[in-house]
Design a protein around this motif. Structure first.
Motif, PDB file in Angstrom:
ATOM      1  N   LYS A 116      11.860  -5.804   7.040  1.00 37.77           N
ATOM      2  CA  LYS A 116      11.845  -4.982   5.825  1.00 37.77           C
ATOM      3  C   LYS A 116      10.412  -4.684   5.390  1.00 37.77           C
ATOM      4  CE  LYS A 116      16.350  -5.070   4.940  1.00 37.77           C
ATOM      5  NZ  LYS A 116      16.908  -5.981   3.909  1.00 37.77           N
ATOM      6  N   TYR A 117       9.493  -5.584   5.766  1.00 38.88           N
ATOM      7  CA  TYR A 117       8.090  -5.447   5.369  1.00 38.88           C
ATOM      8  C   TYR A 117       7.209  -5.673   6.590  1.00 38.88           C
ATOM      9  CZ  TYR A 117      10.066  -6.200   0.690  1.00 38.88           C
ATOM     10  OH  TYR A 117      10.813  -6.109  -0.464  1.00 38.88           O
ATOM     11  N   SER A 129       1.091   3.248  14.251  1.00 37.83           N
ATOM     12  CA  SER A 129       1.677   3.870  13.068  1.00 37.83           C
ATOM     13  C   SER A 129       3.039   4.496  13.353  1.00 37.83           C
ATOM     14  CB  SER A 129       0.722   4.917  12.485  1.00 37.83           C
ATOM     15  OG  SER A 129       0.429   5.908  13.459  1.00 37.83           O
ATOM     16  N   SER A 130       3.213   5.107  14.518  1.00 36.82           N
ATOM     17  CA  SER A 130       4.490   5.782  14.809  1.00 36.82           C
ATOM     18  C   SER A 130       5.631   4.774  14.907  1.00 36.82           C
ATOM     19  CB  SER A 130       4.384   6.586  16.103  1.00 36.82           C
ATOM     20  OG  SER A 130       4.060   5.750  17.200  1.00 36.82           O
ATOM     21  N   ALA A 131       5.355   3.585  15.438  1.00 32.41           N
ATOM     22  CA  ALA A 131       6.397   2.556  15.531  1.00 32.41           C
ATOM     23  C   ALA A 131       6.785   2.055  14.149  1.00 32.41           C
ATOM     24  CB  ALA A 131       5.914   1.398  16.400  1.00 32.41           C
ATOM     25  N   LEU A 132       5.788   1.897  13.273  1.00 33.08           N
ATOM     26  CA  LEU A 132       6.057   1.407  11.919  1.00 33.08           C
ATOM     27  C   LEU A 132       6.796   2.450  11.086  1.00 33.08           C
ATOM     28  CD1 LEU A 132       2.607  -0.259  11.112  1.00 33.08           C
ATOM     29  CD2 LEU A 132       4.738  -1.440  11.654  1.00 33.08           C
ATOM     30  N   SER A 135      10.588   2.869  11.182  1.00 36.21           N
ATOM     31  CA  SER A 135      11.491   1.792  10.769  1.00 36.21           C
ATOM     32  C   SER A 135      11.206   1.199   9.403  1.00 36.21           C
ATOM     33  CB  SER A 135      11.439   0.659  11.817  1.00 36.21           C
ATOM     34  OG  SER A 135      11.659   1.135  13.115  1.00 36.21           O
ATOM     35  N   ILE A 136       9.955   1.296   8.930  1.00 40.01           N
ATOM     36  CA  ILE A 136       9.575   0.637   7.677  1.00 40.01           C
ATOM     37  C   ILE A 136       8.934   1.660   6.756  1.00 40.01           C
ATOM     38  CG2 ILE A 136       8.269  -1.290   6.675  1.00 40.01           C
ATOM     39  CD1 ILE A 136       8.197  -2.549   9.464  1.00 40.01           C
ATOM     40  N   SER A 137       9.378   1.699   5.533  1.00 42.24           N
ATOM     41  CA  SER A 137       8.830   2.671   4.586  1.00 42.24           C
ATOM     42  C   SER A 137       7.392   2.304   4.238  1.00 42.24           C
ATOM     43  CB  SER A 137       9.680   2.711   3.312  1.00 42.24           C
ATOM     44  OG  SER A 137       9.694   1.447   2.685  1.00 42.24           O
ATOM     45  N   ALA A 138       6.590   3.334   3.921  1.00 41.40           N
ATOM     46  CA  ALA A 138       5.162   3.137   3.679  1.00 41.40           C
ATOM     47  C   ALA A 138       4.897   2.157   2.549  1.00 41.40           C
ATOM     48  CB  ALA A 138       4.512   4.493   3.368  1.00 41.40           C
ATOM     49  N   GLU A 155      -1.540   5.971   0.640  1.00 41.65           N
ATOM     50  CA  GLU A 155      -0.207   5.511   0.238  1.00 41.65           C
ATOM     51  C   GLU A 155       0.047   4.055   0.629  1.00 41.65           C
ATOM     52  OE1 GLU A 155       0.502   7.971   4.067  1.00 41.65           O
ATOM     53  OE2 GLU A 155      -0.805   7.982   2.306  1.00 41.65           O
ATOM     54  N   LEU A 156      -0.857   3.477   1.426  1.00 43.88           N
ATOM     55  CA  LEU A 156      -0.687   2.082   1.832  1.00 43.88           C
ATOM     56  C   LEU A 156      -1.418   1.151   0.877  1.00 43.88           C
ATOM     57  CD1 LEU A 156      -1.129   2.352   5.718  1.00 43.88           C
ATOM     58  CD2 LEU A 156       0.993   2.319   4.402  1.00 43.88           C
TER      59      LEU A 156
END
Length: 545
Positions: A116-117, A129-132, A135-138, A155-156
């Motif tokens: 989830k995180y 970044s593309s893998a994250l 599946s995981i929101s910014a 945004e991070l």
């Protein structure tokens, strides 16, 4: 025959953090973790506990719920254990990720763990970044920037934003059923024969693993313990020193971001390090540096795991160590933790990986699945004990394949003699030469002692014209930059002069630019086998023409 340990110890049915930090008797102001790159950066137990409690409060404030998975993708740092304990202490599950993973590998891990995180080292964000993002929101990705100074997309959020919510205590329990069923860590296995699986380990198993490696009424060491660890902290062997025994024992531990032989030996000398943990390839790098014994004069104990250390490489290392130093071979696996170890003052000279750790039982199984009753006879080693994983996450069939009742199949060929365990090699990797079993690892470690060889991999090959011989060892060798004049005959002669004749590289020597390894540094043999088959077929075709 079931082989028993010399000692059984009680495993407290508590959560991991309570076992590590409550009433250990360690001076809370004593520096425990020290940044090897900047020794002014240090953490004692009091500071560590405070940071953990702050991170726990932060995770809960942003909505982390018990059982939520948190991916950590970073290289070693003294703050890495803070993430580890903060996630577990908040009720979450720590998901260890190899920072060398590429997008495909990370995507595979994410598909299994479903975090989830995520906590990601700043310098690694762009590559994955593309893998994250898939599946995981910014808003649930946190940038781990322990040395500060990195700029990231706006945004991070930085991980330190989680430290602004005060402090909260970690989850606590004192009940065996809860301790055994509450998963704390998901760790990838090596995956040399396919995609890595992910072992799910409970609080109870982690505490049991820690109990097993504690010294029991120890014989006083005639030296002050100071450790240097460059092993990856996402892996169970490295974690056992930094996330476990460092805080239990209160022994100062210098942490390197990653291994570099020249820097490593320099740090041993600079900080008067007395204990290190390594794998055989690290030993080979240190030996090949032609390191002066004066540089390593303070070393007294060297833990070595990953694969058996060959006698030749072991002797070469002893040649540059102090006469009182001991190499302690350790056998373990992600699914279990350490299976064997040795006393700090016992030299391992006969190839043994030590004795069974407390609470660990073992047996040897033959090719028909029957228990071997005679000591010293080789077969597949199976183990059982309280530190066994709960299973492979989302892969019930895979778990069934490695477990028989309460026994864990290790996949290692070995035997037990006079209480000592001997590992002959991986069941699927051994080369059978005219009835003899040859370990590719022994050949690889021997090759690495050649001053012109940077890396090597050995497999077994068959020649249709030499069926009587069975398999023959074939080496793929990477030559160091700037080294010339080495050919196939030189490499074969180097091995023949040091090992028995049936271990000769009669399958040939092939020079390559790189050896393909997985993210854990283990050799990927299947592509080499496919390449060898093609090479042999091509050579036969050309010979006919």
């Amino acid at each position: 025959m079931v082989y028993l340990p010399s000692e059984y110890r009680e495993v407290p049915p508590v959560d991991l953090l309570s076992w590590l930090f409550d009433n250990t008797g360690v001076d809370v102001e004593k520096d425990i973790l020290i940044d090897a790159a900047n020794h002014k950066r240090r953490l004692n137990s009091r500071q560590t506990i405070s940071l953990i409690r702050k991170l726990i409060a932060g995770f809960r404030a942003v909505g982390l719920k018990p059982g939520d998975c948190v991916l950590v993708h970073a290289f070693n740092h003294i703050l890495y254990p803070i993430l580890y304990f903060g996630i577990i202490g908040s009720g979450g599950i720590f998901v260890s990720s190899n920072p060398s993973y590429k997008v495909t590998e990370l995507s595979h891990l994410i598909s299994i763990a479903q975090p989830k995180y995520a906590m990601v080292e700043a310098g690694l964000l762009t590559k994955i970044s593309s893998a994250l993002e898939a599946s995981i929101s910014a808003e649930q990705i946190y940038v781990f920037d322990p040395n500060a100074g990195q700029t990231v997309q706006k945004e991070l959020k930085f991980w330190t934003s989680l430290l602004q919510y005060g402090e909260q205590d970690w989850i606590r329990f004192n009940e065996e059923a809860i301790a055994k069923s509450t998963i704390a860590v998901l760790q990838s296995t090596s995956g040399t024969t396919g995609l890595p699986k992910v072992a799910a380990t409970s609080h109870y198993a982690l505490v049991a693993a820690g109990v097993a490696i504690q010294c029991s009424k120890p014989k006083p060491k005639p030296y002050t313990v100071s450790r240097l660890i460059s092993l990856p902290l996402f892996h169970s062997f490295g974690a056992s020193f930094v996330q476990n025994s460092a805080f239990q024992s209160g022994e100062p531990t210098y942490v390197m971001r990653r291994f570099d032989a020249e820097s490593f030996t320099s740090l041993v000398d600079r900080f008067n390090v007395t204990e290190i943990a390594v794998v055989p390839t690290m030993v080979a790098s240190i030996v090949n540096q032609r390191t002066s014994p004066l540089v390593l004069k303070t070393l007294r104990r060297i833990w070595c795991a990953g694969s058996s250390l060959s006698p030749i490489l072991s002797d070469a290392m002893y040649d540059i160590l102090h006469q009182d130093a001991c190499i302690s071979q350790v056998w373990g696996m992600t699914e279990f933790g350490r299976i064997t170890s040795s006393p700090w003052d016992r030299r391992t000279m006969d190839g043994s990986v030590g004795e069974l750790t407390p609470n660990t039982e073992a047996r040897v199984i033959d090719s028909h699945g029957l228990e071997i009753l005679d000591e010293g006879v080789a077969g597949e080693l199976q183990v059982r004990g309280p530190s066994t994983m709960n299973g492979y996450s989302r892969f019930h069939d895979a778990t069934t394949g490695v477990s028989t009742a309460d026994w864990l199949r290790t996949g290692d060929l070995g035997c037990v003699k006079r209480g000592n365990v001997y590992i002959l090699g991986r069941m699927k990797e051994l080369i059978k030469v005219r009835g003899w079993q040859v370990s590719p690892t022994e050949l690889e470690q021997t090759l690495l002692l050649h001053e012109s060889i940077l890396d090597a991999a050995v497999i077994g090959v068959r020649f249709p014209t030499r069926e009587f011989d069975g398999e023959l060892p074939r080496a793929y060798v990477v030559i160091r930059e700037g080294c010339f004049g080495i050919d196939e005959q030189e490499v074969q002669r180097f091995v023949r002069d040091r090992l028995a004749s049936f271990k000769a590289l009669d399958g040939g020597v092939v020079f390559v630019e790189t050896i393909q390894r997985n993210a854990y540094g283990k050799i990927m043999r299947q592509p080499l086998m496919e390449r060898a088959m093609a090479e042999i077929t091509t050579n036969m075709t050309e010979a006919k023409i």
